[in-house]
Design a protein around this motif. Structure first.
Motif, PDB file in Angstrom:
ATOM      1  N   PRO A 225      44.504 -34.833  20.796  1.00  9.00           N
ATOM      2  CA  PRO A 225      43.933 -34.045  21.897  1.00  9.00           C
ATOM      3  C   PRO A 225      44.941 -33.703  23.000  1.00  9.00           C
ATOM      4  N   HIS A 226      45.804 -34.648  23.384  1.00  8.40           N
ATOM      5  CA  HIS A 226      46.748 -34.326  24.467  1.00  8.40           C
ATOM      6  C   HIS A 226      47.770 -33.279  24.041  1.00  8.40           C
TER       7      HIS A 226
ATOM      8  N   ALA B  82      45.826 -29.837  23.999  1.00  2.82           N
ATOM      9  CA  ALA B  82      45.618 -29.385  25.377  1.00  2.82           C
ATOM     10  C   ALA B  82      46.919 -28.854  25.976  1.00  2.82           C
ATOM     11  N   ALA B  83      48.029 -29.550  25.728  1.00  5.68           N
ATOM     12  CA  ALA B  83      49.315 -29.124  26.308  1.00  5.68           C
ATOM     13  C   ALA B  83      49.798 -27.818  25.688  1.00  5.68           C
ATOM     14  N   VAL B  84      49.556 -27.622  24.392  1.00  2.82           N
ATOM     15  CA  VAL B  84      49.958 -26.364  23.741  1.00  2.82           C
ATOM     16  C   VAL B  84      49.195 -25.192  24.362  1.00  2.82           C
ATOM     17  N   VAL B  85      47.882 -25.335  24.475  1.00  2.00           N
ATOM     18  CA  VAL B  85      47.064 -24.231  24.988  1.00  2.00           C
ATOM     19  C   VAL B  85      47.387 -23.955  26.466  1.00  2.00           C
ATOM     20  N   ARG B  86      47.650 -25.021  27.205  1.00  2.00           N
ATOM     21  CA  ARG B  86      48.007 -24.871  28.628  1.00  2.00           C
ATOM     22  C   ARG B  86      49.296 -24.066  28.793  1.00  2.00           C
ATOM     23  N   THR B  87      50.293 -24.359  27.966  1.00  2.00           N
ATOM     24  CA  THR B  87      51.547 -23.602  28.034  1.00  2.00           C
ATOM     25  C   THR B  87      51.313 -22.152  27.599  1.00  2.00           C
ATOM     26  N   CYS B  88      50.482 -21.956  26.576  1.00  2.39           N
ATOM     27  CA  CYS B  88      50.163 -20.600  26.128  1.00  2.39           C
ATOM     28  C   CYS B  88      49.598 -19.790  27.288  1.00  2.39           C
ATOM     29  N   ASP B  89      48.606 -20.353  27.961  1.00  2.12           N
ATOM     30  CA  ASP B  89      48.029 -19.669  29.121  1.00  2.12           C
ATOM     31  C   ASP B  89      49.118 -19.335  30.147  1.00  2.12           C
TER      32      ASP B  89
ATOM     33  N   ASN C 112      40.460 -31.191   8.517  1.00  2.00           N
ATOM     34  CA  ASN C 112      39.141 -31.740   8.154  1.00  2.00           C
ATOM     35  C   ASN C 112      38.192 -31.659   9.341  1.00  2.00           C
ATOM     36  N   GLU C 113      36.932 -31.921   9.085  1.00  2.24           N
ATOM     37  CA  GLU C 113      35.899 -31.739  10.105  1.00  2.24           C
ATOM     38  C   GLU C 113      36.062 -32.668  11.302  1.00  2.24           C
ATOM     39  N   GLN C 114      36.542 -33.879  11.007  1.00  2.00           N
ATOM     40  CA  GLN C 114      36.683 -34.859  12.082  1.00  2.00           C
ATOM     41  C   GLN C 114      37.707 -34.381  13.110  1.00  2.00           C
ATOM     42  N   MET C 115      38.840 -33.878  12.592  1.00  2.00           N
ATOM     43  CA  MET C 115      39.869 -33.380  13.504  1.00  2.00           C
ATOM     44  C   MET C 115      39.356 -32.190  14.300  1.00  2.00           C
ATOM     45  N   ARG C 116      38.606 -31.344  13.608  1.00  2.00           N
ATOM     46  CA  ARG C 116      38.079 -30.175  14.284  1.00  2.00           C
ATOM     47  C   ARG C 116      37.154 -30.590  15.423  1.00  2.00           C
TER      48      ARG C 116
ATOM     49  N   GLY D  50      39.471 -32.382  18.092  1.00  2.00           N
ATOM     50  CA  GLY D  50      40.540 -31.509  18.577  1.00  2.00           C
ATOM     51  C   GLY D  50      40.045 -30.212  19.162  1.00  2.00           C
ATOM     52  N   GLY D  51      38.931 -29.707  18.621  1.00  2.00           N
ATOM     53  CA  GLY D  51      38.423 -28.416  19.077  1.00  2.00           C
ATOM     54  C   GLY D  51      38.094 -28.412  20.551  1.00  2.00           C
ATOM     55  N   ILE D  52      37.602 -29.554  21.011  1.00  2.00           N
ATOM     56  CA  ILE D  52      37.247 -29.640  22.427  1.00  2.00           C
ATOM     57  C   ILE D  52      38.493 -29.550  23.301  1.00  2.00           C
ATOM     58  N   ALA D  53      39.533 -30.290  22.908  1.00  2.00           N
ATOM     59  CA  ALA D  53      40.779 -30.275  23.687  1.00  2.00           C
ATOM     60  C   ALA D  53      41.384 -28.871  23.698  1.00  2.00           C
ATOM     61  N   ALA D  54      41.381 -28.209  22.560  1.00  2.00           N
ATOM     62  CA  ALA D  54      41.963 -26.869  22.475  1.00  2.00           C
ATOM     63  C   ALA D  54      41.104 -25.875  23.248  1.00  2.00           C
TER      64      ALA D  54
END
Ligand SMILES: C[S@@+](CC[C@H](N)C(=O)[O-])C[C@H]1O[C@@H](n2cnc3c(N)ncnc32)[C@H](O)[C@@H]1O
Ligand SMILES: C[S@@+](CC[C@H](N)C(=O)[O-])C[C@H]1O[C@@H](n2cnc3c(N)ncnc32)[C@H](O)[C@@H]1O
Lengths: 191, 191
Positions: free
Chosen positions: B30-31, B34-41, B54-58, B61-65
């Motif tokens: 998750p961290h 979050a850091a990738v998307v923050r830099t993208c913005d 897999n579904e668990q990661m999604r 991870g989906g929430i953080a992204a």
């Protein structure tokens, strides 16, 4: 130690930049500390400075910062001591700070002896750090977020320093002191 | 919505670079997400692609992204679909990969429509990603660690893209499509 590992350590030592450093001021999340030190190693920073705001942070954060055997970590309990020590070494002190008087980080000459101060995840750099620093620097942002992750900010600045130093022919010169050199070669054989 | 916030969103939109994107292939901490998307913005990437192994990661991870409302996240369950979609948009596909055939990331022309593939924290990019990509790129390292943190690698490459695009006068041109523009302005007023 295998000959390959010995060669690897020699090459690492030849690229070390003893006059380039980072000071983490209250950075305390283990994944950030680890990522900062990992990037330092990758671009040739041989020693970093860490200011711990309290014992608990030092205990949890020190391990993350120190997990990287190849970068020395100098510890302090307050910012003034850390920056005083850095200034004694004749470095220009740059504080990463989202202020109006900050200049674009690319305007700086990183071939000079340089220390980069990174602020705490939530509160940024302290007033003491801002007062003692020679210059505020900022990484431009054009989105909605207010700031970058601290290990990301560190990497963006350090890779600009790497670019300038590479162009100036400062890598591969083995400028690290003989003590550190001998110690790293010794420890590399006795992990 | 206050006039200040409205202005802020308009300015963000004017700087968006719809022809620059990132594809996170199995990145799951998750961290890091979050850091990738923050830099993208921060550098003006308006949409990213995420391949969930897999579904668990999604789920985690989906929430953080997605916590970053201002960058759209397109989700996929396999790499082939993601890269096929990206190629349909006419982008050059670069995979960050620590291989012998990788070129230094600074040799690339990022003013072209570009997608950067980031590999998973432990295993890096998949074989499918490496086969489908147009070019491997690498960030030079001269230390003992084998690789950089993934969100750090993302930032180093994206800030090189930002540097080139800034020089080429590509910021402030409002090239984002009208639908996204209207949606962001609407959502910005209804958070
Ligand atoms: C999350 S930021 C702290 C934000 C804090 N609210 C502030 O205003 O300083 C943590 C650290 O990352 C670095 N940083 C983040 N974004 C930066 C940027 N755009 N330019 C320079 N440094 C930045 C600085 O070292 C900062 O102290
Ligand atoms: C920790 S690395 C993966 C390491 C993996 N063992 C490998 O060999 O690919 C995670 C991701 O960060 C990025 N990365 C890390 N260091 C990089 C470098 N020096 N150049 C380019 N990309 C890098 C790549 O996207 C990589 O897939």
């Amino acid at each position: 130690m295998t000959p390959e590992r010995h060669q690897r350590i020699l090459s690492m030592l030849a690229h070390r930049q003893p006059d380039l450093t980072v000071c983490m001021e209250g950075v305390h999340k283990p994944h950030n500390l680890a990522a900062v030190v990992r990037t330092c190693d990758a671009i040739g920073v041989s020693a970093v400075h860490a200011v711990w705001k309290n014992e608990q942070m030092r205990a949890s954060g020190g391990i993350a910062a120190g997990s990287q055997n190849w970068v020395d970590v100098h510890n302090y309990t307050n910012t003034k001591d850390a920056i005083t020590e850095i200034k004694k070494q004749g470095m220009q002190v740059l504080v990463t700070n989202l202020s109006d008087k900050a200049v674009d980080f690319r305007e700086i000459d990183y071939t000079k002896p340089t220390a980069i101060i990174l602020g705490q995840e939530k509160f940024g750099a302290s007033d003491v750090a801002k007062e003692m620093a020679d210059q505020d620097i900022i990484i431009p942002m054009v989105g909605m977020v207010q700031s970058l992750n601290v290990s990301v900010a560190n990497a963006v600045v350090l890779y600009e320093a790497q670019r300038q130093r590479e162009l100036a022919g400062m890598y591969g010169k083995s400028t690290i002191d003989e003590d550190t050199r001998q110690r790293m070669l010794f420890e590399g054989g006795h992990p």
